[in-house]
Design an enzyme around this catalytic site. Structure first.
Site, PDB file in Angstrom:
ATOM      1  N   ASP A 200       0.630  -1.138   0.044  1.00 26.84           N
ATOM      2  CA  ASP A 200       0.154   0.117   0.076  1.00 26.84           C
ATOM      3  C   ASP A 200       0.777   1.411   0.119  1.00 26.84           C
ATOM      4  O   ASP A 200       0.205   2.348  -0.104  1.00 26.84           O
ATOM      5  CB  ASP A 200      -1.013   0.056   1.057  1.00 26.84           C
ATOM      6  CG  ASP A 200      -0.127   0.096   2.474  1.00 26.84           C
ATOM      7  OD1 ASP A 200       0.739  -0.046   2.512  1.00 26.84           O
ATOM      8  OD2 ASP A 200      -1.248   0.463   3.509  1.00 26.84           O
ATOM      9  N   CYS A 328      -2.301   3.670   6.071  1.00 26.93           N
ATOM     10  CA  CYS A 328      -1.605   2.534   6.938  1.00 26.93           C
ATOM     11  C   CYS A 328      -2.547   2.910   8.274  1.00 26.93           C
ATOM     12  O   CYS A 328      -2.603   2.229   9.052  1.00 26.93           O
ATOM     13  CB  CYS A 328      -0.187   2.836   7.077  1.00 26.93           C
ATOM     14  SG  CYS A 328       0.813   2.429   5.683  1.00 26.93           S
TER      15      CYS A 328
END
Length: 337
Positions: A200, A328
């Site tokens: 990510d 995150c």
């Protein structure tokens, strides 16, 4: 989202803990312009969090949810359940949480609160917990919602998470639990950061068939540049679950010489513009304090998302130094039914 606890991994760094809390709270307020937010807070900080958010006026509510334990962390993408829609039996559909057995990113930073958070949170909100046979984190998983999953091999096929398991065994469990049809494995590199190179911060879907790739920006190339180059080469010749080739847009990372100090415990600071968060009608886009690259990232986001989403930039500094970013620090729950 989550507030870090006083006895978590930042307990010996109180100033960093305060800065991280402030940045997480700023992101929460940004998200609350588009949708409701729940902030998970350990018992010892609940009153502080409730007082803080009571002063924040946003179109959508920010709710504080108390959990037991004082070693909470802020990286909700990884420590929270992965929420999915479960199909069946018959025509039944339900919202459930996948528990991917968080172990502190391969034993690096486990805490009593975080390793049990997925189980305890699902119990708190009275949602079905779906057990899984592998260890991984939400930041290791990137799906287009149309059958395709992107992952880095280094962050999952790794003995610190899944000792003795083959890539095929792990893939089978990802297909079972996420309902995807095709898994694309990008090599990554183990040990480059605390996550072993989560996907990510490397590559994300804009929509099916369109991806953005974080372009390394290093004067002297390191393994990070190699990871980017390998991802670009692999994705340039890959197709998704529906047989479509990928349209790839690159967003170059900021100039590192503009920043003093590095990451946490000698890890590299993670300054990736593709670690954005998609919200209802918007994009929460990270900014790092490099005027040229920050502006370029906004222009790219405006181009790829067009009129369908409003771009809301948020400046972060401490979160990248701690090894992550906006995506995150969040975990979304699908709207259901």
């Amino acid at each position: 989202m989550g507030w870090p606890g006083w006895e978590g991994i930042l307990k010996d760094y109180p100033e960093r803990l305060v800065k991280a809390t402030q940045e997480v709270s700023t992101i929460a307020a940004a998200i609350a312009h588009f949708e409701p937010v729940t902030v998970i807070v350990g018992a010892e900080r609940v009153e502080e969090a409730e007082a803080y958010f009571a002063e924040i006026d946003t179109p959508f509510p920010i709710k504080v949810h108390r959990v037991e334990g004082d070693s909470m962390d802020l990286w909700m993408r990884d420590i929270a359940p992965v929420f999915v829609i479960k199909e069946g039996p018959g025509d039944d559909r339900s919202l459930v949480g996948l528990d991917y057995n968080f172990n502190g990113w391969g034993g690096k930073y486990p805490t009593p609160t975080t390793v049990d958070l997925a189980r305890n949170l699902l119990k708190d909100i009275n949602m079905e917990r779906v057990e899984t046979s592998i260890v991984t984190e939400g930041g290791a998983l990137e799906t287009d919602g149309d059958g395709t999953l992107l992952v880095t091999e280094s962050s999952i096929v790794n003995d610190n998470r899944n000792p003795g398991k083959s890539r095929q065994e792990i893939e089978d469990e990802l297909v079972r639990t996420l309902g995807v049809k095709k898994v694309i494995w990008i090599p990554g590199r183990p040990g480059l950061d605390s996550t072993d190179c989560h996907v990510d911060a490397l590559v994300r879907f804009v929509r099916p068939g369109v991806i953005v790739l974080s372009k390394a920006n290093e004067e002297k190339p390191t393994d990070w540049t190699v990871v980017y180059e390998e991802a670009l080469e692999m994705l340039s010749s890959a197709t998704d679950a529906q047989g479509r080739p990928f349209e790839i847009l690159e967003i170059e990372e900021p100039d590192e010489d503009l920043f003093e100090g590095g990451g946490f415990n000698d890890d590299r600071a993670v300054r990736s513009y593709v670690n954005y968060l998609l919200v209802n009608g918007g994009v929460i886009l990270p900014q790092f304090g490099d005027p040229a690259h920050d502006a370029a990232a906004i222009r790219t986001a405006q181009r790829v998302f067009g009129d369908e989403r409003r771009i809301l930039p948020v400046l972060i500094d401490e979160l990248p130094r701690l090894g992550g970013g906006i995506h995150c620090s969040t975990q979304e729950i699908p709207l259901f039914p």
